[in-house]
Structures are given as C-alpha cells and as structure tokens.
Scaffold this active site. Structure first.
Site, PDB file in Angstrom:
ATOM      1  N   ASP A  97       0.848  -1.183   0.061  1.00  0.00           N
ATOM      2  CA  ASP A  97      -0.052   0.173  -0.078  1.00  0.00           C
ATOM      3  C   ASP A  97       1.113   1.332  -0.107  1.00  0.00           C
ATOM      4  O   ASP A  97       1.793   1.405   0.719  1.00  0.00           O
ATOM      5  CB  ASP A  97      -0.773  -0.062   1.169  1.00  0.00           C
ATOM      6  CG  ASP A  97      -2.070   1.048   1.125  1.00  0.00           C
ATOM      7  OD1 ASP A  97      -2.302   1.461   0.239  1.00  0.00           O
ATOM      8  OD2 ASP A  97      -2.309   1.369   2.231  1.00  0.00           O
ATOM      9  N   HIS A 138      -9.703   4.804  -0.737  1.00  0.00           N
ATOM     10  CA  HIS A 138      -8.768   4.714   0.532  1.00  0.00           C
ATOM     11  C   HIS A 138      -9.491   5.546   1.584  1.00  0.00           C
ATOM     12  O   HIS A 138     -10.371   6.373   1.235  1.00  0.00           O
ATOM     13  CB  HIS A 138      -7.466   5.315   0.341  1.00  0.00           C
ATOM     14  CG  HIS A 138      -6.618   4.789  -0.715  1.00  0.00           C
ATOM     15  ND1 HIS A 138      -5.036   4.481  -0.281  1.00  0.00           N
ATOM     16  CD2 HIS A 138      -6.775   3.858  -1.790  1.00  0.00           C
ATOM     17  CE1 HIS A 138      -4.767   3.643  -1.077  1.00  0.00           C
ATOM     18  NE2 HIS A 138      -5.446   3.302  -2.095  1.00  0.00           N
ATOM     19  N   THR A 152      -7.831   2.442  10.003  1.00  0.00           N
ATOM     20  CA  THR A 152      -8.088   3.282  11.448  1.00  0.00           C
ATOM     21  C   THR A 152      -9.310   2.663  12.157  1.00  0.00           C
ATOM     22  O   THR A 152      -9.020   2.377  13.222  1.00  0.00           O
ATOM     23  CB  THR A 152      -8.717   4.755  11.182  1.00  0.00           C
ATOM     24  OG1 THR A 152      -7.699   5.224  10.249  1.00  0.00           O
ATOM     25  CG2 THR A 152      -9.028   5.418  12.399  1.00  0.00           C
ATOM     26  N   ASP A 179       1.841   5.057  -5.581  1.00  0.00           N
ATOM     27  CA  ASP A 179       1.272   6.535  -5.379  1.00  0.00           C
ATOM     28  C   ASP A 179       1.907   7.656  -5.737  1.00  0.00           C
ATOM     29  O   ASP A 179       2.972   7.974  -5.172  1.00  0.00           O
ATOM     30  CB  ASP A 179       1.039   6.636  -3.817  1.00  0.00           C
ATOM     31  CG  ASP A 179       0.279   7.868  -3.329  1.00  0.00           C
ATOM     32  OD1 ASP A 179      -0.109   8.710  -4.102  1.00  0.00           O
ATOM     33  OD2 ASP A 179      -0.003   8.053  -2.070  1.00  0.00           O
TER      34      ASP A 179
END
Ligand SMILES: [Zn+2]
Length: 276
Positions: A82, A202, A228, A104
């Site tokens: 990720d 995301h 989270t 990313d």
C-alpha cells in the site's frame, strides 16, 4: 495455497456486485485476525503493508508473513503493497513475494504520475503481479487536504497506465476516526462512466457503513481500504488486556486477548461489502 493477485479478486467483485476489503496490517496479530475473519465470512481479503507497517517490519519479512497466511487460508488472499512511493520500493515488494503493488504518484503532476505508474504497472505485469494507481489526491485527517479526482484525468490515467485498480478522491480522507461526511456519489458516477477499471476508496474507515454497502453493490468501487477502524479495535482490546491483570508481563499472553475482538470487528467490516 490461496495466494492470488489483486485482479483475481477485483474482477469477480466488479462483475458480481460486491467489494473486497483492503485491510491495513501493522503486525502478525492483526494480519492473522484478518484472515480468520475472512475465513469465517467466506470472502477474499487483501492484506496491505503500508508505510507505517514497513517502518516497523522489513518488506521481505512481511512478504513471507502474508504468503504463509495465504497458503494456509481457505479463502483467496492478496499480498498487497500500500502506498509504494518509488519504483525501487515496488520492485523490492515484488521480489519479496507480494502479488500486488500500489504506486502512489498522486502528489505528482498528471504526466509524471502517468509515466511512473505505467512503468511500475509494466514491471508488475511482467512478474504476474497486479498494480493499483492513484489519480487525484486523498488527503489526511488533520493534515494535507484532498484534491478531488477529475473524471477526464481518471479516464486518461486508466488507459495510459494499464493499472488493474484505480484509487480515486471523492470525499474520502485517510485516518478518519468518525464516519461523518461520506462520499460524493455524483463524482463517483462521473468517473465510472468513463472507465472499466475497478475503483478503490482509501480512507474507508470514514465512510458510513450504509454507503459502503450500497456502493459495493451498485458501483465500480470494488475495494475499500480499512485501517483506522480496525486499529482502534486492536488498540482498545490491547489496553483492556494490559489493564486487566497488572501482574501479567508476557506479551504473547497479553496479545492473545486481542485476537477475538479484532476478528469480531473485522467480520462486521467484511459483512458490509458482501453482494446481495
Ligand atoms: Zn491510502
């Protein structure tokens, strides 16, 4: 052996109207609980190693852990990098046995993001590995602001990079502890009208559960990243376990108490992504 690529799980999800959870791991305890939850719900799962996970444990070790869990699992498991920020990081992940890498380049200018993502997608595909890219910028709660995905840019990004999945910015925010707000569905509709690539959200923890279910079933969003929400479940279980018995000092005994609460929290997350 049920180690698979990201494409292997997202294409059926796109076709049949459900989503797969990309679960953010930090260590052995949570990754093991995530696989147990996926087996209990009989759904595929994506184990993700993000920047904070890699800061704690080297990629080659994480690759072995993911693959070991996948090999013993009764459901398909993806070993996913990720937020890889460099070509080198993605290369090491592929060499370490990951079956999917996210590059990313979302902080870069469009042309540079496309060029770098395309090169990584090509490297990944040559190794039989999937690639996720990001177009637009998904911000961070209490930190950098978001830059919403432009549908025309998304269409160009998808066709010129050859990615297998595309992360978009549609009101989602990383590290959000509440579920207020929600996603901009008109922007999602505009993006999915111009591409066939499975879409990724995301910051899924901040999306209301009802909206997760509706979009899993009725849009091209096939992957929600959840970090989270499950880190909070783990942290709470760990705090309770530590405080329950002040004489206990063996960390394996303490960590055992986190397993069931994290499995239960993960099962609730996975249930919302199922099809009808
Ligand atoms: Zn992210």
């Amino acid at each position: 052996m049920s180690l698979v690529t990201l494409s292997d799980v997202l294409q059926p999800a796109l076709r049949d109207g459900y989503a797969v959870a990309g679960l953010v791991t930090l260590g052995w305890e949570d990754m093991r609980a995530y696989v147990a939850a996926a087996e209990a719900e009989n759904v595929p799962v994506i184990l993700q190693a993000g920047p904070s996970c890699r800061e704690h444990t080297p990629l080659p070790v994480l690759g072995k852990m993911f693959r070991h869990l996948a090999e013993g699992a009764s459901v398909p498991v993806v070993a996913h990098l990720d937020h890889g920020y460099t070509h080198e990081e993605c290369r090491i992940a592929i060499e370490s046995g990951f079956t999917s890498v996210m590059f990313d380049g979302s902080r870069k200018a469009l042309a540079q993001n496309i060029a770098e993502t395309a090169a990584i997608a090509e490297m990944a595909h040559a190794a039989g590995v999937s690639c996720e890219g990001e177009i637009g910028f998904v911000g961070y709660s209490g930190g950098e602001g978001s830059d919403g995905t432009n549908p025309d840019e998304a269409a160009q990004f998808a066709s010129e990079t050859g990615v297998d999945a595309m992360a978009i910015s549609v009101g989602n925010v990383h590290l959000q502890q509440n579920k207020e707000g929600g996603l901009d569905e008109s922007r999602i509709r505009a993006i999915e009208a111009v591409t066939e690539v499975p879409l990724v959200i995301h910051g899924g923890s901040g999306v209301p559960v009802g909206q997760r279910s509706a979009l899993a079933r009725g849009s091209k969003i096939c992957k929600f990243n959840i970090g989270t929400e499950l880190r909070m479940a783990f942290g709470q279980a760990l705090r309770t376990a530590v405080n329950t018995d002040p004489d206990r000092f063996d960390r394996v005994q303490i960590l055992k108490d986190t397993h069931e609460p994290v499995v239960e929290a993960t099962r609730r997350v996975l249930q919302a992504f199922k099809g009808i």
